[in-house]
Design an enzyme around this catalytic site. Structure first.
Site, mmCIF file in Angstrom:
data_model
loop_
_atom_site.group_PDB
_atom_site.id
_atom_site.type_symbol
_atom_site.label_atom_id
_atom_site.label_comp_id
_atom_site.label_asym_id
_atom_site.label_seq_id
_atom_site.Cartn_x
_atom_site.Cartn_y
_atom_site.Cartn_z
ATOM 1 N N LYS A 53 41.853 -6.926 13.024
ATOM 2 C CA LYS A 53 41.659 -7.572 11.570
ATOM 3 C C LYS A 53 40.116 -6.882 11.053
ATOM 4 O O LYS A 53 39.961 -6.948 9.759
ATOM 5 C CB LYS A 53 41.578 -9.172 11.598
HETATM 6 C C1 LIG Z 1 47.352 -10.023 12.767
HETATM 7 C C2 LIG Z 1 47.638 -9.621 13.847
HETATM 8 C C3 LIG Z 1 48.892 -8.990 14.102
HETATM 9 C C4 LIG Z 1 49.869 -8.921 13.081
HETATM 10 O O1 LIG Z 1 49.398 -7.952 12.079
HETATM 11 P P1 LIG Z 1 50.163 -7.851 10.542
HETATM 12 O O2 LIG Z 1 49.222 -6.918 9.604
HETATM 13 O O3 LIG Z 1 50.085 -9.305 10.085
HETATM 14 O O4 LIG Z 1 51.559 -7.384 10.843
HETATM 15 C C5 LIG Z 1 49.247 -8.526 15.350
HETATM 16 N N1 LIG Z 1 48.147 -8.690 16.543
HETATM 17 C C6 LIG Z 1 47.198 -9.346 16.318
HETATM 18 C C7 LIG Z 1 46.191 -9.619 17.536
HETATM 19 C C8 LIG Z 1 46.640 -9.856 15.067
HETATM 20 O O5 LIG Z 1 45.500 -10.358 14.903
#
Ligand SMILES: *Cc1c(COP(=O)(O)O)cnc(C)c1O
Length: 498
Positions: A113
């Site tokens: 993120k």
């Molecule tokens: C948010 C997240 C995901 C999923 O990503 P999306 O964009 O919501 O599909 C997968 N792995 C981790 C560690 C995340 O923080």
């Protein structure tokens, strides 16, 4: 470049309007009206650029109402030296001739993120200056664990912003919780909610679109925006690392310019994989996008059958950031594959909110399956995969990445399609130490102390402990409140002091 809404094609806004607002008034998501095209020559040029240069090349196409100085300010600030623990920002690690892991977790909160949320506050404040002069932007976040911390870290003490984060009380890892409840900054607040991520997300969406609440904020010169991946400003930075990974593979000689690659993405809200879909539509030679889910495999079923049905058991898994039954960004995919049919998307989304289920035609399913493959990994497979990659390749991965690796293994077995592949690694293994340690050891760890577990995992594997996680040990807990879904609006007013 203009943006429209997935639920109303008559809406046309600029990039900065789309970013400042987060979500369209009638509940639709902002999408670009057209996509820029990147020729092979242009991709080759990008190969000689740094990550920051690559980011600028892509962003200036999408954010054409930003000046060059503004873009420089945003990109240089977000990816400044010292913010990411790898100088490559998003390094590609080669496992073997075919398999490459794209590590997206070298930012300050150790999850992917950060790739977008380090940049979003810059994009948002520049956008707000252009479109909402003087207003304080109130960021409301529903988090399945990683977004909350990454958004808090990105927005802390950013002028003219406030940020409120809601996380499911029993739905995040101990490290994720600790990261959030110790958050520093004068403009931040964190609250647990009784319910799961979908409850938090739909409650936040309801608050966003509530006229009375909006009015109450407007009277105090405030406006809501979103740092969830429904915000276009979250998606566009994610397109960058797919181009960047392709350039890195070219530079290493793993592929030649123009060779197709496959990409595997551990998926929850469908944001990360959608960014790769945009990259493909923009000319990046991607063959298949492989959507990997955990036991909450609503997307696997949809991509196989064309029916999206959220009426099913919800599982709390060891990959909590993917414990999601309503993948918001799928709405954007449906818009594009239906030829920008806003009526069609509106109809499906109202079916989803009333009955929790919708189906698409065979034609649309076919169109989706030309680009997407899908699979899921059960909990036992996640454990086995973590152990296998550590034992056989000396590579330690987190639970989310393990979901992707397992689904990739199944994909190759079923299709024989073993071209060069990029597998997204979305979190540091130390964010999920207990699960990862148990998997590597082959037996459950009995330690209940998070930092002792971190230490044990380090002793066992030798993998570096990210500094931001190690430092949490000495931080004070600042936020220990919780509320129900129904109380969320009041909680928001309380936290804003209005
Ligand atoms: C948010 C997240 C995901 C999923 O990503 P999306 O964009 O919501 O599909 C997968 N792995 C981790 C560690 C995340 O923080």
């Amino acid at each position: 470049m203009l943006y429209t809404s997935t639920r109303d094609n008559s809406i046309k806004v600029t990039a900065s309007q789309a970013i400042a607002r987060g979500i369209s008034e009638e509940g639709g998501l902002f999408v670009p009206c057209e996509l820029p095209f990147f020729s092979l020559d242009k991709i080759k040029d990008m190969a000689s650029q740094s990550y920051i240069g690559r980011a600028k090349t892509i962003l200036c196409e999408f954010l054409d109402d930003f000046t060059e100085e503004e873009l420089d300010y945003c990109v240089n600030g977000a990816y400044a030296e010292g913010k990411f623990s790898s100088k490559d920002i998003a390094p590609v690690v080669k496992i073997n001739e075919k398999e490459n892991i794209l590590e997206l977790w070298h930012g300050p909160t150790c999850a992917f993120k950060d790739m977008a949320l380090q940049l979003l506050p810059y994009l948002m404040t520049v956008s707000a200056k252009k479109t909402a002069d003087g207003k304080t932007i109130v960021i409301l976040v529903a988090t399945s664990g990683d977004t909350g911390k990454a958004a808090l870290e990105g927005f802390k003490d950013v002028e003219h912003t406030k940020i409120l984060v809601f996380y499911p009380e029993n739905g995040v890892s101990p490290m994720q919780k600790l990261q959030m409840v110790t958050q520093e900054g004068e403009n931040v607040a964190v609250c647990a909610i009784k319910g799961n991520f979908d409850d938090a997300q739909s409650a936040v969406k309801a608050i966003f679109t509530d006229e009375a609440i909006k009015e109450k904020l407007a009277q105090r010169n405030m406006m809501f925006s979103s740092a969830n991946s429904i915000n276009w400003g979250r998606l566009v930075p994610q397109i960058v690392y797919y181009f960047s990974a392709y350039c890195d593979l070219m530079n290493k000689g793993s592929i030649r310019a123009g060779d197709e690659i496959n990409v595997v993405v551990p998926t929850g809200n469908f944001g990360n994989i959608l960014a790769c879909y945009y990259a493909k539509k923009m000319g990046l030679p991607v063959k298949k996008l492989i959507c990997a889910s955990n036991s909450n495999n609503v997307l696997t079923d949809f991509l196989h059958s064309g029916t999206y049905d959220k009426n099913r058991d919800f599982y709390t898994t060891t990959s909590p950031s993917m414990d999601i039954l309503i993948s918001s960004n799928l709405e954007r995919l449906l818009y594009h594959v239906s030829g920008c049919d806003d009526k069609f998307v509106s109809k499906l989304m109202s079916e989803l909110s009333s009955g929790g289920v919708y189906s698409v035609s065979d034609n649309i399913l076919c169109e989706i399956q030309r680009s997407f493959a899908a699979g899921f990994a059960a909990e036992e497979d996640v454990r086995k995969t973590i152990k296998k990659y550590f034992d056989e390749n000396g590579y330690l991965c987190d639970t989310h990445t393990a979901v992707a690796l397992k689904v990739y293994e199944d994909y190759i077995r079923e299709t024989g399609d073993d071209i060069v592949t990029v597998i997204d690694s979305t979190a540091s293994p130390y964010k999920f130490s207990k699960s990862v340690l148990s998997a590597v050891n082959g037996f459950d760890s009995d330690s209940s102390d998070e930092f002792q577990t971190v230490e044990e995992l380090h002793n066992k594997t030798g993998a570096d402990i990210p500094a931001p996680l190690a430092k949490l040990k000495d931080k004070k807990i600042r936020f220990s409140n919780s509320c129900t879904r129904q109380d969320m609006a009041d909680m928001v007013f309380g936290l804003l002091g209005i």
